[in-house]
Write a protein that holds these residues in place. Structure first.
Motif, PDB file in Angstrom:
ATOM      1  N   ILE A   8       0.865  -1.184   0.000  1.00 37.97           N
ATOM      2  CA  ILE A   8       0.000   0.000   0.000  1.00 37.97           C
ATOM      3  C   ILE A   8       0.899   1.231   0.000  1.00 37.97           C
ATOM      4  O   ILE A   8       1.730   1.407   0.898  1.00 37.97           O
ATOM      5  CB  ILE A   8      -0.929   0.008   1.222  1.00 37.97           C
ATOM      6  N   ILE A   9       0.751   2.064  -1.010  1.00 39.73           N
ATOM      7  CA  ILE A   9       1.658   3.188  -1.244  1.00 39.73           C
ATOM      8  C   ILE A   9       0.944   4.504  -0.954  1.00 39.73           C
ATOM      9  O   ILE A   9      -0.136   4.771  -1.499  1.00 39.73           O
ATOM     10  CB  ILE A   9       2.185   3.142  -2.688  1.00 39.73           C
ATOM     11  N   ILE A  10       1.567   5.326  -0.090  1.00 45.90           N
ATOM     12  CA  ILE A  10       0.950   6.587   0.337  1.00 45.90           C
ATOM     13  C   ILE A  10       1.961   7.728   0.198  1.00 45.90           C
ATOM     14  O   ILE A  10       2.899   7.827   0.995  1.00 45.90           O
ATOM     15  CB  ILE A  10       0.478   6.518   1.806  1.00 45.90           C
ATOM     16  N   PRO A  11       1.814   8.605  -0.794  1.00 42.72           N
ATOM     17  CA  PRO A  11       2.641   9.816  -0.815  1.00 42.72           C
ATOM     18  C   PRO A  11       2.134  10.794   0.238  1.00 42.72           C
ATOM     19  O   PRO A  11       0.932  10.863   0.502  1.00 42.72           O
ATOM     20  CB  PRO A  11       2.435  10.360  -2.233  1.00 42.72           C
ATOM     21  N   CYS A  12       3.047  11.526   0.840  1.00 42.97           N
ATOM     22  CA  CYS A  12       2.666  12.397   1.958  1.00 42.97           C
ATOM     23  C   CYS A  12       3.361  13.747   1.832  1.00 42.97           C
ATOM     24  O   CYS A  12       4.573  13.811   1.612  1.00 42.97           O
ATOM     25  CB  CYS A  12       3.057  11.715   3.277  1.00 42.97           C
ATOM     26  N   LEU A  38       4.042   1.615   2.449  1.00 41.60           N
ATOM     27  CA  LEU A  38       5.171   2.483   2.134  1.00 41.60           C
ATOM     28  C   LEU A  38       4.684   3.926   2.083  1.00 41.60           C
ATOM     29  O   LEU A  38       3.832   4.273   1.253  1.00 41.60           O
ATOM     30  CB  LEU A  38       5.803   2.106   0.792  1.00 41.60           C
ATOM     31  N   VAL A  39       5.204   4.745   2.989  1.00 43.11           N
ATOM     32  CA  VAL A  39       4.850   6.158   3.032  1.00 43.11           C
ATOM     33  C   VAL A  39       6.039   6.955   2.499  1.00 43.11           C
ATOM     34  O   VAL A  39       7.166   6.796   2.979  1.00 43.11           O
ATOM     35  CB  VAL A  39       4.518   6.619   4.463  1.00 43.11           C
ATOM     36  N   VAL A  40       5.789   7.786   1.502  1.00 42.90           N
ATOM     37  CA  VAL A  40       6.856   8.603   0.920  1.00 42.90           C
ATOM     38  C   VAL A  40       6.621  10.055   1.309  1.00 42.90           C
ATOM     39  O   VAL A  40       5.671  10.690   0.841  1.00 42.90           O
ATOM     40  CB  VAL A  40       6.893   8.470  -0.616  1.00 42.90           C
ATOM     41  N   ASP A  41       7.475  10.562   2.194  1.00 50.34           N
ATOM     42  CA  ASP A  41       7.339  11.965   2.598  1.00 50.34           C
ATOM     43  C   ASP A  41       8.068  12.851   1.593  1.00 50.34           C
ATOM     44  O   ASP A  41       9.262  12.684   1.344  1.00 50.34           O
ATOM     45  CB  ASP A  41       7.907  12.196   3.994  1.00 50.34           C
ATOM     46  N   PHE A  92      -3.012   2.074  -3.789  1.00 45.98           N
ATOM     47  CA  PHE A  92      -2.565   3.448  -3.589  1.00 45.98           C
ATOM     48  C   PHE A  92      -3.577   4.212  -2.741  1.00 45.98           C
ATOM     49  O   PHE A  92      -4.787   4.005  -2.848  1.00 45.98           O
ATOM     50  CB  PHE A  92      -2.384   4.155  -4.932  1.00 45.98           C
ATOM     51  N   MET A  93      -3.042   5.095  -1.909  1.00 43.70           N
ATOM     52  CA  MET A  93      -3.868   5.962  -1.071  1.00 43.70           C
ATOM     53  C   MET A  93      -3.291   7.364  -1.079  1.00 43.70           C
ATOM     54  O   MET A  93      -2.093   7.548  -1.287  1.00 43.70           O
ATOM     55  CB  MET A  93      -3.863   5.474   0.383  1.00 43.70           C
ATOM     56  N   ASP A  94      -4.141   8.342  -0.820  1.00 41.13           N
ATOM     57  CA  ASP A  94      -3.664   9.686  -0.520  1.00 41.13           C
ATOM     58  C   ASP A  94      -3.610   9.836   0.993  1.00 41.13           C
ATOM     59  O   ASP A  94      -4.396   9.211   1.726  1.00 41.13           O
ATOM     60  CB  ASP A  94      -4.584  10.742  -1.129  1.00 41.13           C
ATOM     61  N   SER A  95      -2.722  10.670   1.462  1.00 43.20           N
ATOM     62  CA  SER A  95      -2.462  10.754   2.903  1.00 43.20           C
ATOM     63  C   SER A  95      -3.583  11.417   3.690  1.00 43.20           C
ATOM     64  O   SER A  95      -3.594  11.348   4.924  1.00 43.20           O
ATOM     65  CB  SER A  95      -1.156  11.515   3.150  1.00 43.20           C
ATOM     66  N   ASP A  96      -4.528  12.059   3.003  1.00 42.02           N
ATOM     67  CA  ASP A  96      -5.647  12.685   3.717  1.00 42.02           C
ATOM     68  C   ASP A  96      -6.945  11.897   3.565  1.00 42.02           C
ATOM     69  O   ASP A  96      -8.011  12.360   3.963  1.00 42.02           O
ATOM     70  CB  ASP A  96      -5.849  14.135   3.259  1.00 42.02           C
TER      71      ASP A  96
END
Length: 321
Positions: A8-12, A38-41, A92-96
């Motif tokens: 699960i991929i989350i750009p932040c 996986l969170v990508v800041d 995929f997810m969005d961080s909000d």
């Protein structure tokens, strides 16, 4: 060998107020198999990284933090995560936003019973107190899926091998719609779950809500990327419809919101019509929502006055939802 099935991929970016809710929704899944997050800041200016690191220290789920050295945007951030992901399927997810706790289990049941390589599901759009549920229904062919697909990676799970040699373009919006038809053209079997499993939170400050000529230009960049990486002849009708939605609707609507001049907007249409001169005869236009069909009719009739009225009504509706 890793036996992680889902990544699960989350750009932040500057999501310290919402990232915990997003992570809670994925770490509290009812699915009992192995998965990773996986969170990508993307060089957040708030304390998002601290919130994520604290979360990682307390959870038993495999959550990994990837930190960009420079701000790259959501497309490049997702690309970095894809390169490091170990799962057989990507979500995929969005961080909000947040997902239902049954998402992975329902997707897994569908994959096990159908061997689908892409699984679509419904979305719940939350505009303050107003909630709109859009359920997902099966299409009769892959061409139908390609033509009428949603413009968000967050609304389906896809097999990792479909992403071979695909990168999201480095733009701040519309990067999703550049790759979705490419993924679909590669898939042998696409299936659906009717349930609304993804919760999209509308914010007036989001990138997709910005009034800028660059937002419209990114729709055009997205379209050019799709054309470069897909067999247009083999998928002509479906890709034509995708272009109708991307260029004639998406780019035009956002150009009107940003007060782009009429000559430039008509230039968008001219470029598209060189490749697809008979676009208004596309059979899938009849399947689009009524408001979108009206918009495209105005484009077909070169009626920018009516389109500007539509744009004002569109903005008014979003403001008071």
């Amino acid at each position: 060998m890793d036996d992680i099935k889902y990544s699960i991929i989350i750009p932040c970016y500057n999501s310290s107020d919402t990232i915990k809710r997003a992570l809670d929704s994925v770490t509290q899944q009812t699915y009992k198999g192995r998965f990773e997050v996986l969170v990508v800041d993307d060089c957040s200016k708030d304390n998002s990284q601290d919130v994520i690191k604290d979360y990682i220290s307390k959870t038993k789920v495999c959550v990994r933090l990837i930190c960009n050295e420079v701000n790259c945007g959501p497309g490049v951030s997702r690309n970095r995560a894809i390169m490091q992901a170990r799962g057989s399927y990507f979500a995929f997810m969005d961080s909000d936003d947040y997902v239902d706790s049954s998402l992975l289990q329902k997707v897994d049941d569908k994959i096990n019973s159908t061997n689908a390589e892409i699984i679509y599901f419904g979305i719940r759009q939350i505009f303050g107190k107003k909630v709109i549920e859009t359920h997902c229904h099966p299409r009769s062919s892959k061409e139908d899926y390609m033509a009428l697909a949603t413009g968000s990676l967050c609304m389906f799970v896809s097999a990792a091998f479909l992403w071979n040699r695909i990168e999201l373009p480095p733009i701040s919006n519309s990067e999703d719609i550049a790759v979705i038809p490419i993924l679909m053209s590669r898939a042998k079997h696409i299936d659906t779950l009717e349930d609304c499993l993804y919760n999209y939170i509308y914010y007036s400050t989001s990138t997709s809500s910005k009034r800028s000529p660059m937002v419209a230009q990114n729709f055009l960049t997205s379209w050019r990327y799709t054309l470069k990486h897909i067999d247009i002849i083999k998928n002509h009708v479906a890709i034509e419809c995708h272009g109708i939605k991307t260029v004639l609707f998406g780019a035009t609507l956002n150009a009107l919101k940003a007060d782009v001049d009429n000559e430039t907007i008509r230039g968008y249409w001219d470029v598209f019509e060189k490749d697809f001169p008979n676009w208004y005869q596309n059979k899938y236009i009849a399947s689009l929502p009524t408001k979108k069909r009206f918009f495209l009719y105005c484009v077909h009739k070169n009626n920018l006055w009516a389109l500007k009225l539509y744009t004002k009504a569109h903005d008014f509706a979003l403001k008071y939802l």
